[in-house]
Scaffold this motif. Structure first.
Motif, PDB file in Angstrom:
ATOM      1  N   TYR A   1       2.968   5.891   5.144  1.00  0.00           N
ATOM      2  CA  TYR A   1       2.742   6.391   3.788  1.00  0.00           C
ATOM      3  C   TYR A   1       3.374   5.495   2.731  1.00  0.00           C
ATOM      4  CZ  TYR A   1       0.503  10.571   5.484  1.00  0.00           C
ATOM      5  OH  TYR A   1      -0.381  11.432   6.074  1.00  0.00           O
TER       6      TYR A   1
ATOM      7  N   CYS B   1      -9.408   6.437  12.073  1.00  0.00           N
ATOM      8  CA  CYS B   1      -9.981   7.498  11.233  1.00  0.00           C
ATOM      9  C   CYS B   1      -8.947   8.530  10.817  1.00  0.00           C
ATOM     10  CB  CYS B   1     -11.163   8.164  11.931  1.00  0.00           C
ATOM     11  SG  CYS B   1     -10.686   9.231  13.302  1.00  0.00           S
TER      12      CYS B   1
ATOM     13  N   ASN C   1      -5.460   7.649   5.880  1.00  0.00           N
ATOM     14  CA  ASN C   1      -6.113   7.783   4.576  1.00  0.00           C
ATOM     15  C   ASN C   1      -5.944   6.518   3.741  1.00  0.00           C
ATOM     16  OD1 ASN C   1      -3.439   7.982   3.936  1.00  0.00           O
ATOM     17  ND2 ASN C   1      -3.601   9.933   2.863  1.00  0.00           N
ATOM     18  N   ARG C   2      -5.847   5.384   4.399  1.00  0.00           N
ATOM     19  CA  ARG C   2      -5.750   4.071   3.745  1.00  0.00           C
ATOM     20  C   ARG C   2      -6.440   3.055   4.645  1.00  0.00           C
ATOM     21  NH1 ARG C   2      -1.560   6.578   3.709  1.00  0.00           N
ATOM     22  NH2 ARG C   2      -0.617   5.925   1.790  1.00  0.00           N
TER      23      ARG C   2
END
Length: 145
Positions: A62, A86, A89-90
């Motif tokens: 993160y 997958c 989220n980046r």
């Protein structure tokens, strides 16, 4: 410059790659803890190799803009599960290190990273410099984020 986290097993070439990206002299250093620099997060291979520490990789990811799944060109197996990318989220990229090794099997390393879900894969030799500028250009390109 986007920040990248390097994830891979011990001796995959993550720390040497970090040194090459930072244009520092290459010398062997065993990464004992997660290390932050200007645009690179270097992680110990043990975090990817064991269940107890692997959750920390999710937390540290993160702090990054890009996740770099790293395998060296002559690995006998892959640590990365199919479609693991997958879950992020980046951007998740693949990095094949040690492409200059005599027993390099680039096709196998590329297949493992593709199966993990990496759409963009870089072939790197930290010693010859192959692929270093392309990876730096990718990290500096804000339009890809």
């Amino acid at each position: 410059m986007r920040r990248i986290i390097l994830i891979g097993r011990s001796e995959a070439g993550k720390t040497t790659l970090k040194q090459a990206l930072e244009k520092r002299p290459l010398q062997y250093e065993k990464t004992q803890a997660v290390e932050f620099s200007d645009f690179i997060i270097d992680t110990p291979g043990e975090y990817a190799q064991g269940r107890r520490l692997s959750a920390a990789l999710a937390v540290y990811s993160y702090e990054a803009d890009v996740i770099g799944l790293t395998v060296h060109a002559n690995e006998a197996f892959s640590l990365f599960s199919p479609n693991i990318a997958c879950m992020a989220n980046r951007d998740v990229i693949g990095i094949i290190t040690k492409v200059d090794e005599p027993d390099a099997d680039l096709a196998q390393a590329r297949l493992w990273l593709e199966l993990a879900g990496c759409e963009r894969i870089f072939e790197i030799s930290s010693y010859t410099g192959k692929g270093i500028e392309e990876l730096l250009e990718y990290l500096s390109d804000e339009e890809d984020s």
